[in-house]
Design a protein around this motif. Structure first.
Motif, PDB file in Angstrom:
ATOM      1  N   GLY A 319      -2.852   5.934   7.475  1.00  0.00           N
ATOM      2  CA  GLY A 319      -1.620   5.651   8.206  1.00  0.00           C
ATOM      3  C   GLY A 319      -0.772   4.596   7.525  1.00  0.00           C
ATOM      4  N   ALA A 320      -1.416   3.543   6.998  1.00  0.00           N
ATOM      5  CA  ALA A 320      -0.663   2.500   6.291  1.00  0.00           C
ATOM      6  C   ALA A 320      -0.022   3.053   5.025  1.00  0.00           C
ATOM      7  CB  ALA A 320      -1.596   1.331   5.959  1.00  0.00           C
ATOM      8  N   ARG A 321      -0.728   3.935   4.321  1.00  0.00           N
ATOM      9  CA  ARG A 321      -0.155   4.526   3.114  1.00  0.00           C
ATOM     10  C   ARG A 321       1.050   5.406   3.439  1.00  0.00           C
ATOM     11  NH1 ARG A 321      -4.431   7.433  -0.569  1.00  0.00           N
ATOM     12  NH2 ARG A 321      -5.280   5.332  -0.341  1.00  0.00           N
ATOM     13  N   VAL A 322       0.950   6.151   4.540  1.00  0.00           N
ATOM     14  CA  VAL A 322       2.079   6.994   4.943  1.00  0.00           C
ATOM     15  C   VAL A 322       3.273   6.142   5.321  1.00  0.00           C
ATOM     16  CG1 VAL A 322       2.859   8.626   6.707  1.00  0.00           C
ATOM     17  CG2 VAL A 322       0.634   8.935   5.622  1.00  0.00           C
ATOM     18  N   ARG A 323       3.034   5.033   6.022  1.00  0.00           N
ATOM     19  CA  ARG A 323       4.145   4.150   6.410  1.00  0.00           C
ATOM     20  C   ARG A 323       4.785   3.521   5.188  1.00  0.00           C
ATOM     21  NH1 ARG A 323       0.545   2.897  10.656  1.00  0.00           N
ATOM     22  NH2 ARG A 323      -0.231   1.078   9.489  1.00  0.00           N
ATOM     23  N   ARG A 324       3.981   3.114   4.170  1.00  0.00           N
ATOM     24  CA  ARG A 324       4.548   2.538   2.964  1.00  0.00           C
ATOM     25  C   ARG A 324       5.372   3.561   2.201  1.00  0.00           C
ATOM     26  NH1 ARG A 324      -0.611   0.070   2.336  1.00  0.00           N
ATOM     27  NH2 ARG A 324      -1.154   1.685   0.808  1.00  0.00           N
ATOM     28  N   THR A 325       4.901   4.794   2.159  1.00  0.00           N
ATOM     29  CA  THR A 325       5.658   5.843   1.465  1.00  0.00           C
ATOM     30  C   THR A 325       6.979   6.114   2.168  1.00  0.00           C
ATOM     31  OG1 THR A 325       3.568   6.833   0.750  1.00  0.00           O
ATOM     32  CG2 THR A 325       5.542   8.200   0.606  1.00  0.00           C
ATOM     33  N   GLY A 326       6.961   6.154   3.507  1.00  0.00           N
ATOM     34  CA  GLY A 326       8.181   6.368   4.261  1.00  0.00           C
ATOM     35  C   GLY A 326       9.161   5.226   4.093  1.00  0.00           C
ATOM     36  N   ALA A 327       8.666   3.992   4.053  1.00  0.00           N
ATOM     37  CA  ALA A 327       9.551   2.840   3.862  1.00  0.00           C
ATOM     38  C   ALA A 327      10.163   2.840   2.472  1.00  0.00           C
ATOM     39  CB  ALA A 327       8.783   1.545   4.105  1.00  0.00           C
ATOM     40  N   ALA A 328       9.390   3.273   1.454  1.00  0.00           N
ATOM     41  CA  ALA A 328       9.927   3.320   0.098  1.00  0.00           C
ATOM     42  C   ALA A 328      11.004   4.395  -0.023  1.00  0.00           C
ATOM     43  CB  ALA A 328       8.798   3.581  -0.902  1.00  0.00           C
ATOM     44  N   ASP A 329      10.809   5.516   0.658  1.00  0.00           N
ATOM     45  CA  ASP A 329      11.821   6.579   0.599  1.00  0.00           C
ATOM     46  C   ASP A 329      13.096   6.190   1.336  1.00  0.00           C
ATOM     47  OD1 ASP A 329      10.051   8.052  -0.854  1.00  0.00           O
ATOM     48  OD2 ASP A 329       9.294   9.211   0.859  1.00  0.00           O
ATOM     49  N   ALA A 330      12.972   5.364   2.388  1.00  0.00           N
ATOM     50  CA  ALA A 330      14.144   4.961   3.171  1.00  0.00           C
ATOM     51  C   ALA A 330      14.862   3.747   2.600  1.00  0.00           C
ATOM     52  CB  ALA A 330      13.726   4.669   4.613  1.00  0.00           C
ATOM     53  N   ARG A 331      14.384   3.170   1.507  1.00  0.00           N
ATOM     54  CA  ARG A 331      14.989   1.973   0.920  1.00  0.00           C
ATOM     55  C   ARG A 331      16.361   2.331   0.327  1.00  0.00           C
ATOM     56  NH1 ARG A 331      11.211  -0.791  -3.237  1.00  0.00           N
ATOM     57  NH2 ARG A 331      11.830   1.085  -4.368  1.00  0.00           N
ATOM     58  N   PRO A 332      17.415   1.492   0.553  1.00  0.00           N
ATOM     59  CA  PRO A 332      18.744   1.807   0.014  1.00  0.00           C
ATOM     60  C   PRO A 332      18.766   1.715  -1.508  1.00  0.00           C
ATOM     61  CG  PRO A 332      18.734  -0.384   0.982  1.00  0.00           C
ATOM     62  CD  PRO A 332      17.417   0.250   1.334  1.00  0.00           C
ATOM     63  N   VAL A 333      19.693   2.428  -2.125  1.00  0.00           N
ATOM     64  CA  VAL A 333      19.840   2.465  -3.574  1.00  0.00           C
ATOM     65  C   VAL A 333      20.953   1.503  -3.969  1.00  0.00           C
ATOM     66  CG1 VAL A 333      20.335   3.919  -5.562  1.00  0.00           C
ATOM     67  CG2 VAL A 333      19.061   4.843  -3.603  1.00  0.00           C
ATOM     68  N   PHE A 334      20.695   0.596  -4.960  1.00  0.00           N
ATOM     69  CA  PHE A 334      21.676  -0.388  -5.384  1.00  0.00           C
ATOM     70  C   PHE A 334      22.151  -0.045  -6.782  1.00  0.00           C
ATOM     71  CE2 PHE A 334      18.935  -2.623  -2.418  1.00  0.00           C
ATOM     72  CZ  PHE A 334      19.853  -3.140  -1.548  1.00  0.00           C
ATOM     73  N   GLY A 335      23.427  -0.281  -7.040  1.00  0.00           N
ATOM     74  CA  GLY A 335      24.001  -0.255  -8.386  1.00  0.00           C
ATOM     75  C   GLY A 335      23.575   0.942  -9.176  1.00  0.00           C
ATOM     76  N   GLY A 336      22.820   0.641 -10.288  1.00  0.00           N
ATOM     77  CA  GLY A 336      22.436   1.692 -11.214  1.00  0.00           C
ATOM     78  C   GLY A 336      21.122   2.355 -10.866  1.00  0.00           C
ATOM     79  N   ASP A 337      20.497   2.069  -9.705  1.00  0.00           N
ATOM     80  CA  ASP A 337      19.226   2.710  -9.329  1.00  0.00           C
ATOM     81  C   ASP A 337      19.518   4.153  -8.989  1.00  0.00           C
ATOM     82  OD1 ASP A 337      17.899   0.435  -9.762  1.00  0.00           O
ATOM     83  OD2 ASP A 337      17.847  -0.193  -7.659  1.00  0.00           O
ATOM     84  N   ARG A 338      19.297   5.032  -9.904  1.00  0.00           N
ATOM     85  CA  ARG A 338      19.529   6.452  -9.676  1.00  0.00           C
ATOM     86  C   ARG A 338      18.311   7.230 -10.113  1.00  0.00           C
ATOM     87  NH1 ARG A 338      24.470   4.489 -11.385  1.00  0.00           N
ATOM     88  NH2 ARG A 338      26.239   4.951 -10.032  1.00  0.00           N
TER      89      ARG A 338
END
Length: 338
Positions: A319-338
């Motif tokens: 469950g903790a791994r799934v939550r970390r993966t979901g949080a990483a996918d929902a993180r906003p993209v800044f500047g040149g992060d593409r």
């Protein structure tokens, strides 16, 4: 002349500002990516595939006659044989370890006579096959037609015919117990020797006697070494009781043999006995785990987790791994992060 007060002050570095634009990606901290164990997962997938194929071949093979297995699994004859097998296992283990503990103490005794007799017993019964011992006890009437109680090398007051005294079941109990005693003695002796000698010296310094030291200090600590091996012996004894079928003792295997000798359904009846052995062995394994866990207290900072606890920890980690993966996918993209 320049005084210290007139000297120019050293320039302080300007605070670093987060870079932006196309070069921002190079200045950001690198993302830590876990190592991919490709070989490990490939081997696990191959092993799982082979396991599924083996289970499928067993379940879908009509030659096993699973309907016949289900019909005879809980019949009265099979259950009676199972109860006798469990009774034999329990009686042999209890008597074997009681006598084995006595032999172990004799083996560790400073008395050379007791030490030699104990070693000789263990040597004889570990050197001869169990089946040979059972056949000797079954034919004891040919060697000693009568057993008596009386004065040594003198008259006997009570005499009993061995033919009427030893039946197949009692012969099996005696033979298995004497055989088990030899191995139990070595298991207990090894457990006692695993206890640090400083424990005994501390008990002697406190004025404790030999037997009290053995009972209250040495044996509880020796159980950590005795229990795993004793658990293996218990499981081995459970399966080893099938050998008494040669004496026509109605244990689980002999009861199954009586059925398939009448119905000629050998494979499904052997599967009935196999499934019962697997079921009882599984229960004994669970009991052994909890007994080992009980005697592990005081040797580690925390007790080993139970199977239910391991499952709970695995689900929590997933469950903790799934939550970390979901949080990483929902993180906003800044500047040149593409």
């Amino acid at each position: 002349m320049v005084t210290p007060s007139d000297a120019p002050a050293p320039a302080t570095p300007a605070p670093a500002t987060p870079a932006s634009g196309p070069g921002a990606r190079g200045s950001a901290l690198p993302r830590i990516v876990p190592r991919r164990h490709v070989g490990r997962w490939t081997a696990a997938a191959a092993a799982l595939l082979l396991f599924v194929m083996a289970v499928n071949s067993v379940v879908r093979n009509d030659a096993f006659q699973w309907a016949v297995v289900g019909r005879y699994f809980t019949t009265g004859a099979v259950l009676d044989g199972l109860l006798l097998t469990l009774w034999l296992t329990g009686a042999v283990m209890v008597l074997g370890f009681l006598l084995g503990t006595v032999l172990a103490v004799m083996r560790l005794s400073p008395n050379p006579v007791l030490r030699t007799l104990s070693w000789g017993y263990v040597w004889i019964f570990r050197s001869t096959p169990l089946l040979v011992q059972l056949l000797f006890w079954f034919n004891i009437g040919a060697l000693y037609p009568a057993l008596g109680l009386g004065v040594p090398f003198g008259p006997q007051f009570v005499t009993v015919q061995t033919v009427n005294l030893l039946g197949p079941t009692l012969t099996a109990v005696i033979g298995l117990t004497l055989h088990e005693t030899a191995y139990a003695a070595e298991v207990v002796r090894g457990g006692i020797l695993s206890v640090d000698s400083g424990q005994t010296e501390a008990a002697q310094a406190l004025g404790l006697g030999r037997w009290r030291t053995l009972r209250r200090i040495v044996v509880p600590q020796a159980m950590r070494s005795v229990v795993p091996t004793a658990g293996n012996m218990l499981i081995g004894t459970l399966k080893g009781t099938s050998i008494v079928s040669v004496l026509a003792v109605h244990d689980l295997l002999f009861s199954v043999q009586l059925v398939y000798n009448r119905t000629y359904q050998v494979i499904p009846l052997l599967l009935v006995a196999t499934l019962w052995y697997v079921a009882v062995t599984t229960v004994l394994n669970i009991g052994q785990f909890y007994v080992e866990r009980h005697y592990a207290r005081g040797t580690a900072r925390s007790l080993p987790p139970t199977p239910v606890g391991r499952l709970r920890l695995a689900l929590r980690s997933l469950g903790a791994r799934v939550r970390r993966t979901g949080a990483a996918d929902a993180r906003p993209v800044f500047g040149g992060d593409r």
